[in-house]
Design an enzyme around this catalytic site. Sequence first.
Site, short mmCIF file in Angstrom:
data_model
loop_
_atom_site.label_atom_id
_atom_site.label_comp_id
_atom_site.label_asym_id
_atom_site.label_seq_id
_atom_site.Cartn_x
_atom_site.Cartn_y
_atom_site.Cartn_z
N HIS A 189 4.51 -7.46 -6.15
CA HIS A 189 3.08 -6.31 -7.25
C HIS A 189 2.04 -6.31 -5.73
O HIS A 189 1.88 -5.87 -5.40
CB HIS A 189 3.35 -6.67 -8.52
N GLU B 104 3.01 -5.16 -3.18
CA GLU B 104 2.94 -3.67 -2.74
C GLU B 104 1.15 -2.81 -2.85
O GLU B 104 1.10 -2.29 -1.94
CB GLU B 104 3.29 -3.63 -4.37
N HIS B 105 1.21 -3.80 -3.46
CA HIS B 105 -0.67 -3.78 -3.08
C HIS B 105 -1.28 -3.74 -1.41
O HIS B 105 -1.35 -2.99 -1.17
CB HIS B 105 -1.71 -4.14 -4.07
N GLU C 41 -6.01 -5.96 -13.13
CA GLU C 41 -4.71 -5.41 -13.57
C GLU C 41 -3.90 -5.92 -14.08
O GLU C 41 -3.87 -5.77 -15.22
CB GLU C 41 -3.94 -4.89 -12.20
#
Length: 464
Positions: free
Chosen positions: A84, A87-88, A164
């Site tokens: 993840h 991904e950022h 997040e």
Amino acid sequence: MTRKAHITARPSSSGNEGRAVPRQRTRTVLKGTAEGIGTVRKTTLPGGLRIITETLPTVRSATFGIWAHVGSRDETPSLNGATHYLEHLLFKGTKRRSALDISAPIDAVGGEMNAFTAKEYTCYYARVLDTDLPLAIDVVCDMLTGSLIRAEDVDAERGVILEEIAMTEDDPGDCVHDLFAHTLLGDTALGRPVLGSVETVEGLTRDRIARFYRRHYDPTHLVVAAAGNVDHAKVVRQVRAAFESAGALGRADALPVGPRAGHQAIRTAGRMEVLDRRTEQAHVILGMPGVSRHDERRWALSVLSAALGGGMSSRLFQEVREKRGLAYSVYSYASGFADCGLFGIYAGCRPGQVQDVLKLCRAELDQVAAHGLTDDEVRRAIGQLSGATVLGLEDTGAIMHRIGKSELCWGEQLSVDDMLARISSVTPDDVRAVARDVLGRRPSLAAIGPLGDRQAAAMQDAVS
């Protein structure tokens, strides 16, 4: 970051001297109408990159995506959250573009661009007008092949990801699904959260993430998917040119990785995990192991889930909400992975009503496990599931999702008609059989809310 170039035009760097270099292979996977509507074509480039498209000439939009065969289940405990995090970072800049140069051109044509990370795959995509598809291809391919993963971007994005995680922790209705996965799968890669934890995210360094990127983002692990008013040959030329210019086509004799396999074990039934938090509602999931996404019983389990908790006429909705008013939200769901699956019933209710809600849910599980569903319930669930399947595929983004995920996870394509036929072929006996196999197991429970020791102890009845 500098990536080692393996361009097929340079045999001396591909290691194929004296051998025939594999040629580009294109075939029609699904035949559409005479006008080409719904035709699915697939090309595999030398180096293993797969490109699959579904042509819909009657629409004015196109969605382009790249699927990576990597998810949080590919992480070690100390790397939890790396997929993840990466991904950022792919949105933060390449050799050709800054972060603003990635987003601004897509915004300027009214498009949308995003990405998501799951436990077994990651997807990056852009939805634009059909005339702007070349722009979307260039931007997304550049992100996947030319990311710099700078140390300063890693440090800056760390704060965003921690926020997040905090946002998810503040949403118990979301967080309880992670808790349920941990309850059944334990401290395994599948049982840990996709986002990682505060501790693991704070411990990830630029070098570790960059190594993860190089290991999992080579062409053999990627599937390119495009749907809408697209021309397959043009998409292939543009994607190939983008990967060649980045030196990212890989070894010419490399083959694509096949659908994922594994040997994930489900923990013993009857487990319970409770997080005591000061929330207005209690959020509970009562469930058990389901079936994998390769199990043919998944069609019958989907029908079962629709009848049990998939709509306003479902048993759970009627018993828990309509007749007794014990919860606002109550539903069932099935999640399938490569080698296992989960089946759960979720409910959100006032803390004082948790016992009553769990008692009703357990009673319905036991009833359906023992006696199955009525023929009318099965017919209604098949109709509901069939309609939802078609309505959920009415835009190019959903179609891109279907063909890309199908290629990555199953290595084959099912047309919408094939999917509807599989759903319609489910019989009441099929549903009864899968109900005995799945719902007949002793359930486990995950719960979040203001639930003290006394109430938690009373909840144990639901899993006994």
